[in-house]
Motif scaffolding. Structure first.
Motif, PDB file in Angstrom:
ATOM      1  N   MET A   1       0.838  -1.218   0.000  1.00 53.04           N
ATOM      2  CA  MET A   1       0.000   0.000   0.000  1.00 53.04           C
ATOM      3  C   MET A   1       0.868   1.263   0.000  1.00 53.04           C
ATOM      4  N   THR A   2       0.482   2.211  -0.773  1.00 55.07           N
ATOM      5  CA  THR A   2       1.145   3.512  -0.746  1.00 55.07           C
ATOM      6  C   THR A   2       0.877   4.183   0.599  1.00 55.07           C
ATOM      7  N   GLY A  24       0.068   8.123  -6.066  1.00 54.47           N
ATOM      8  CA  GLY A  24       0.403   6.746  -5.695  1.00 54.47           C
ATOM      9  C   GLY A  24      -0.858   5.893  -5.574  1.00 54.47           C
ATOM     10  N   LEU A  25      -1.861   6.431  -4.879  1.00 61.71           N
ATOM     11  CA  LEU A  25      -3.102   5.663  -4.717  1.00 61.71           C
ATOM     12  C   LEU A  25      -3.820   5.522  -6.060  1.00 61.71           C
ATOM     13  N   SER A  27      -2.439   5.268  -8.984  1.00 60.91           N
ATOM     14  CA  SER A  27      -1.828   4.228  -9.829  1.00 60.91           C
ATOM     15  C   SER A  27      -2.064   2.838  -9.243  1.00 60.91           C
ATOM     16  N   GLN A  28      -2.148   2.734  -7.921  1.00 59.53           N
ATOM     17  CA  GLN A  28      -2.517   1.426  -7.342  1.00 59.53           C
ATOM     18  C   GLN A  28      -3.933   1.027  -7.725  1.00 59.53           C
ATOM     19  N   THR A  29      -4.806   2.015  -7.756  1.00 55.87           N
ATOM     20  CA  THR A  29      -6.196   1.737  -8.120  1.00 55.87           C
ATOM     21  C   THR A  29      -6.272   1.276  -9.575  1.00 55.87           C
ATOM     22  N   GLN A  31      -3.996  -0.183 -11.237  1.00 55.49           N
ATOM     23  CA  GLN A  31      -3.447  -1.543 -11.295  1.00 55.49           C
ATOM     24  C   GLN A  31      -4.491  -2.561 -10.829  1.00 55.49           C
ATOM     25  N   ALA A  32      -5.203  -2.188  -9.756  1.00 56.73           N
ATOM     26  CA  ALA A  32      -6.244  -3.093  -9.228  1.00 56.73           C
ATOM     27  C   ALA A  32      -7.351  -3.304 -10.257  1.00 56.73           C
ATOM     28  N   ILE A 240      -9.429   1.160  -1.962  1.00 59.49           N
ATOM     29  CA  ILE A 240      -9.633   0.639  -3.322  1.00 59.49           C
ATOM     30  C   ILE A 240     -10.981  -0.063  -3.370  1.00 59.49           C
ATOM     31  N   CYS A 274      -8.538   8.936  -4.259  1.00 60.78           N
ATOM     32  CA  CYS A 274      -7.200   9.542  -4.321  1.00 60.78           C
ATOM     33  C   CYS A 274      -7.256  11.052  -4.084  1.00 60.78           C
TER      34      CYS A 274
END
Ligand code: LLP
Length: 384
Positions: A1-2, A24-25, A27-29, A31-32, A240, A274
């Motif tokens: 996690m970021t 950061g969040l 780009s994680q989202t 990716q998810a 997320i 985000c």
């Protein structure tokens, strides 16, 4: 996690109010979404949720397409680097100039909302000697059980084509030489946390495909719109959205025809968590019974509470840990009595000058801001 912790020291130097986004969040989202959707799903980010150029560029870089609802959104998407052929264009009131913009740019698909619009697109495409791909937006009569302003799939809506009217319009689309009938498009509502309306939508789509097939009509794409909700109460626990359940519902429920592509138009679930609106407390006003935290942000910067009665988590990010909890009405400075973020909310003891973060504001926040009262919103700030 970021680490999504606010860089409060940096914020303290900035003029408020402003939107702050965790890239950061985001780009994680993204990716998810990609992981849960699988390689063969086509995701068109709903630009209406947030059209900040930095956000758009990040989403375009991740390879997503765009779902636009105006010529302005098509221009913003192209400028941010979205490929024209991955742009879908919906909206009940496309003007001739907007349609021509889409045709000239070579967008992937027009989501057509009425028989009248179909004729105009066909005529404008014919004048240009082009064949335009069209999906018919169908009103599937599925109740999304969400806020009345954001439910769109019921039959008495201005959106889409009613089930009874679909066949003749589809036949007309097939007959028009400048039109390629490529798909069916649906969107039943927004901020949906219960997957059962989506399961119901799948059943409707399967039935519809069967009945169109009996009339010799086949399409190459199915677009199920967007609408997946996010956790506004506890964004830190659930940063997320539940993309796994969302995509699984369609994977399990839809009977796609061989070669048919599946499209999604997610907005809120990609960008809501985000973003935060960062605001300063100007005064703590002690009324007769109530205490008011008066912020320098109001409905002009975030209209969702005033317009939909939406609740966003509010955090005092300046208050020292262990401060006593107090009850406040948190309000904005705008000359409207609906300019209230929360009535009777609980916050640590708040003082003039404290910074407050209004959370989960990345979707339908900055993009819906206005200049009412000649107010100015400061540029957004991006952090990891
Ligand atoms: N596709 C279509 C055809 C739509 O009308 C919408 C949203 C979306 C996709 C994206 O839906 P999402 O995944 O973001 O739920 N301003 C309201 C929300 C309006 C939604 C309008 N349509 C709010 O702040 O709650």
């Amino acid at each position: 996690m970021t680490d999504n912790t606010f860089p409060i020291n940096r914020f303290a130097e900035l003029p408020t109010p402003f939107y702050a986004y965790s890239i950061g969040l985001l780009s994680q989202t993204l990716q998810a979404v990609s992981n849960a959707a699988g390689a063969d799903a086509h995701i068109h980010y709903a630009v209406k949720a947030n059209a900040n150029p930095v956000i758009l560029q990040e989403i375009a870089r991740a390879g997503f397409g765009a779902d636009c609802v105006s010529g302005g959104e098509i221009e913003a998407a192209l400028a941010a680097g979205f490929e024209a052929k991955k742009i879908v264009y919906a909206g009940v009131g496309k003007t001739d100039a907007e349609i021509l913009l889409g045709i000239d740019a070579g967008i992937g698909c027009f989501n057509v909302e009425s028989a009248e619009e179909l004729e105009i697109i066909a005529a404008l495409a014919a004048e240009k000697n082009k064949i335009v791909r069209v999906a018919l937006r169908v009103n599937p009569n599925v109740d999304a059980h969400t806020h009345k302003h954001i439910t769109t799939g019921l039959s008495e809506n201005k959106f889409g084509i009613n089930l009874e009217a679909l066949l003749p319009i589809a036949e007309r689309a097939v007959a028009l030489p400048s039109i390629e009938l490529s798909g069916l498009h649906f969107h039943i509502g927004s901020q949906m946390l219960d997957m059962s309306p989506y399961a119901e939508l799948c059943i409707k789509i399967n039935e519809l495909q069967d009945s169109l097939a009996k009339n010799g009509i086949f399409v190459s794409s199915i677009n199920v719109g967007g609408g997946l909700g996010v956790d506004y109460d506890d964004p830190d626990k659930n940063p997320i959205a539940d993309f796994e359940s969302y995509f699984a519902t369609f994977r399990n429920g839809l009977k796609l025809r061989p070669g048919q592509t599946l499209h999604f138009e997610l907005g809120r679930s990609i960008v809501a968590q985000c973003g935060s609106l960062i605001s300063r407390c100007i005064y703590v006003k002690h009324g007769t019974v109530k205490k008011f935290v008066i912020l320098d942000a109001g409905m002009t910067e975030l209209i969702r509470p005033a317009l939909y009665g939406a609740r966003h988590k509010i955090q005092n990010i300046s208050a020292p840990e262990g401060s006593p909890i107090e009850t406040y009405d948190v309000v904005g400075p705008v000359c409207e009595s609906s300019d209230v973020f929360v009535a009777g909310g609980h916050l640590p003891l708040t003082q003039r000058g404290d910074l407050l973060a209004i959370r989960s504001a990345g979707a339908y926040g900055e993009v819906m801001a206005s200049n009412y009262n000649c107010r100015k919103l400061h540029p957004a700030y991006f952090f990891n």
